[in-house]
Design a protein around this motif. Structure first.
Motif, PDB file in Angstrom:
ATOM      1  N   PHE A  75      43.433  74.923 -86.498  1.00  0.00           N
ATOM      2  CA  PHE A  75      44.873  75.117 -86.516  1.00  0.00           C
ATOM      3  C   PHE A  75      45.210  76.408 -87.248  1.00  0.00           C
ATOM      4  CE2 PHE A  75      44.427  70.305 -86.991  1.00  0.00           C
ATOM      5  CZ  PHE A  75      44.334  70.130 -85.626  1.00  0.00           C
ATOM      6  N   ASN A  76      45.817  77.350 -86.524  1.00  0.00           N
ATOM      7  CA  ASN A  76      46.285  78.598 -87.118  1.00  0.00           C
ATOM      8  C   ASN A  76      47.735  78.423 -87.531  1.00  0.00           C
ATOM      9  OD1 ASN A  76      43.801  79.578 -86.327  1.00  0.00           O
ATOM     10  ND2 ASN A  76      44.584  80.721 -84.583  1.00  0.00           N
ATOM     11  N   MET A  80      46.830  81.367 -91.941  1.00  0.00           N
ATOM     12  CA  MET A  80      45.904  80.411 -92.533  1.00  0.00           C
ATOM     13  C   MET A  80      45.229  79.612 -91.434  1.00  0.00           C
ATOM     14  SD  MET A  80      47.913  78.955 -95.892  1.00  0.00           S
ATOM     15  CE  MET A  80      49.317  78.372 -94.937  1.00  0.00           C
ATOM     16  N   VAL A  81      43.975  79.236 -91.669  1.00  0.00           N
ATOM     17  CA  VAL A  81      43.229  78.414 -90.726  1.00  0.00           C
ATOM     18  C   VAL A  81      43.034  77.046 -91.355  1.00  0.00           C
ATOM     19  CG1 VAL A  81      41.108  78.167 -89.395  1.00  0.00           C
ATOM     20  CG2 VAL A  81      42.061  80.443 -89.794  1.00  0.00           C
ATOM     21  N   TRP A  82      43.509  76.015 -90.678  1.00  0.00           N
ATOM     22  CA  TRP A  82      43.389  74.648 -91.170  1.00  0.00           C
ATOM     23  C   TRP A  82      42.477  73.866 -90.247  1.00  0.00           C
ATOM     24  CZ3 TRP A  82      49.088  72.990 -92.588  1.00  0.00           C
ATOM     25  CH2 TRP A  82      49.532  73.781 -93.655  1.00  0.00           C
ATOM     26  N   LEU A  83      41.743  72.969 -90.852  1.00  0.00           N
ATOM     27  CA  LEU A  83      40.864  72.054 -90.123  1.00  0.00           C
ATOM     28  C   LEU A  83      41.446  70.644 -90.212  1.00  0.00           C
ATOM     29  CD1 LEU A  83      37.352  73.411 -91.152  1.00  0.00           C
ATOM     30  CD2 LEU A  83      38.645  73.859 -89.070  1.00  0.00           C
ATOM     31  N   PRO A  84      40.876  69.676 -89.487  1.00  0.00           N
ATOM     32  CA  PRO A  84      41.469  68.327 -89.499  1.00  0.00           C
ATOM     33  C   PRO A  84      41.667  67.737 -90.884  1.00  0.00           C
ATOM     34  CG  PRO A  84      39.917  68.497 -87.703  1.00  0.00           C
ATOM     35  CD  PRO A  84      39.814  69.790 -88.474  1.00  0.00           C
ATOM     36  N   GLN A  85      40.764  68.053 -91.829  1.00  0.00           N
ATOM     37  CA  GLN A  85      40.921  67.484 -93.169  1.00  0.00           C
ATOM     38  C   GLN A  85      42.125  68.062 -93.914  1.00  0.00           C
ATOM     39  OE1 GLN A  85      38.233  68.939 -91.934  1.00  0.00           O
ATOM     40  NE2 GLN A  85      37.140  70.167 -93.434  1.00  0.00           N
TER      41      GLN A  85
END
Length: 473
Positions: A75-76, A80-85
């Motif tokens: 997820f951008n 920032m780049v986010w992951l499922p956690q």
């Protein structure tokens, strides 16, 4: 003795013009309102749709600014780049939005519904198209009543064609938030879009076309739960659209220069324009109703009539029950804001926002997870040392690749084999097996706390450290 319920035939008034009646629904031909609140509503439509349609095309460092890629679970979010956690931040955002909606409703009534709700926004856009193709209210009524003809079919075809085009572009943009929009556009031009992506584009387009073009106010009246439970959040200091019955009644028509006070009439000239502009077809003069979405169209329409009659504005206005009972023209902001209910909502909002802000400030684009075989806490190596084995999962959630060096500390004499830096691509992860050992005579039996760290070779500020245990024999 049986009772008979009398049935009285009530003629339809001009304000409630009906041309189509399907399952008891009367078709509403809303008249265009002009004024302060209408301008704000147009501004809200433009602002929200500029954001919706343009943000997916925005690039930050070569990456889509806002993208929830469900295929890679990457997820951008604006650099920032986010992951499922990291979805805990999404949960916090949803909680914040829910509480904010409750707080907004307690203070300002249904202004959200009237100005920024997607149903209202897209219905407004579809109505702009309808007015442009078919004309204003009276022209649309005449067109609907007219018998089938080439001109009527052509106008209807043009209107629905534009509706479908807007709905398809909306569906495409919506899909662009979940799959990279630029490659999606190229695939669309080449007619090579995947099956599931095509399904969601068409599904969202159909929802937009059906809700904004056909169902319209029926969504607000019968399908939206917000209109049903909003009354639980209203009180006497909630801002609502109100008709001043003390000033307006008894209503009645009159000439502009007539002495209406001497004739025993109120300020309401009974022109029904307030009803004609209402997108849900209610008469606000009958009091506040759950169908009212707080758009303010009736306020603008009534003020326009008051100006033409040289009467003071505000016969219909945004006010509160307290202010109206006290005869005040407007409700004071302090009275509406400084209430226990509103202050409680504000405290929750500040708590959620503050906690999320602290988490975002301390957010590291590097994550480390440590796992070990619970069945073997420790073992004896070939050289007689006590050895513990760990599985490290290193996740690089940055938008650039990095090389990471692994370290361990916490026990004097703790030994770690020399490991080459681990190269991980942007948004990727690697699993590394780590063997830590100590001489048997230097470690006591039981558990000992240690720390395993991972740091970027090219960016020393990018590092993380997690605690774990080392078991002696």
């Amino acid at each position: 003795m049986s009772k008979t319920i009398p049935i009285v035939q009530v003629p339809a008034e001009a304000a409630y013009e009906t041309t189509v009646n399907v399952a008891g629904r009367r078709k509403i031909h809303a008249r265009m309102a002009h004024g302060f609140w209408s301008n704000w509503r147009i501004a809200a439509v433009v602002a929200t749709q500029l954001f919706f349609y343009l943000v997916p095309w925005w690039q930050i460092d070569g990456q889509q600014a806002l993208l929830f890629d469900l295929e890679t679970f990457r997820f951008n979010v604006f650099g920032m780049v986010w992951l499922p956690q990291d979805l805990i931040y999404l949960a916090a955002l949803l909680i914040f939005c829910a509480v904010a909606l409750f707080a907004w409703t307690a203070v300002a009534g249904r202004l959200w519904c009237g100005f920024t709700c997607p149903q209202t926004v897209y219905t407004e856009m579809f109505m702009w198209i309808e007015r442009w193709v078919e004309g204003e209210r009276n022209a649309r009524i005449r067109l609907d009543r007219a018998p089938p003809s080439a001109g009527k079919v052509a106008r209807k075809a043009v209107k629905h064609g534009l509706w479908i085009a807007l709905a398809l572009w909306t569906g495409f943009t919506f899909a662009g938030y979940f799959t990279p929009i630029r490659p999606l556009w190229q695939a669309t031009l080449a007619w090579s879009v995947g099956g599931w992506t095509t399904f969601w584009i068409l599904c969202y387009a159909l929802i937009t076309y059906g809700h904004a073009g056909w169902l319209r106010e029926q969504i607000c009246l019968h399908m939206c739960p917000y209109s049903r439970f909003q009354s639980a959040m209203f009180d006497r200091d909630t801002l609502v659209v109100s008709y001043d019955s003390q000033r307006g009644e008894p209503r009645g028509g009159r000439r502009k220069d007539a002495d209406f006070a001497g004739d025993g009439l109120g300020s309401c000239v009974d022109c029904t324009v307030c009803v004609q502009v209402c997108p849900t077809g209610i008469d606000i003069r009958n009091g506040l109703q759950y169908e009212c979405i707080g758009c303010g169209a009736c306020i603008d329409a009534c003020n326009d009539v008051m100006d033409k009659m040289s009467y003071p504005r505000g016969l219909i206005r945004f006010t509160t029950e307290h202010a109206q009972a006290a005869g005040a023209g407007r409700a004071t902001i302090a009275r509406r804001m400084l209430r226990p209910k509103v202050l409680a909502y504000a405290a929750v909002l500040f708590a959620v926002a503050g906690t999320s802000a602290i988490g975002l400030v301390n957010h590291q684009p590097l994550k480390l997870e440590i796992a070990r075989d619970r069945g073997i806490l420790s073992r004896t190596a070939e050289n007689g040392d006590v050895e513990n084995v760990y599985m490290l999962t290193i996740q690089n959630v940055d938008d650039r690749p990095h090389r990471y060096r692994i370290s361990a500390a916490g026990l004097p004499g703790l030994q770690m084999p020399e490991l080459a830096p681990v190269a991980i691509a942007a948004g990727g992860s690697e699993t590394v097996s780590l063997h830590l050992s100590m001489a048997e005579d230097r470690v006591a039996a039981g558990r000992h706390e240690i720390a395993i760290g991972v740091a970027s070779v090219d960016d020393p500020a990018l590092h993380v450290k997690e605690k774990t245990t080392f078991f002696g024999r």
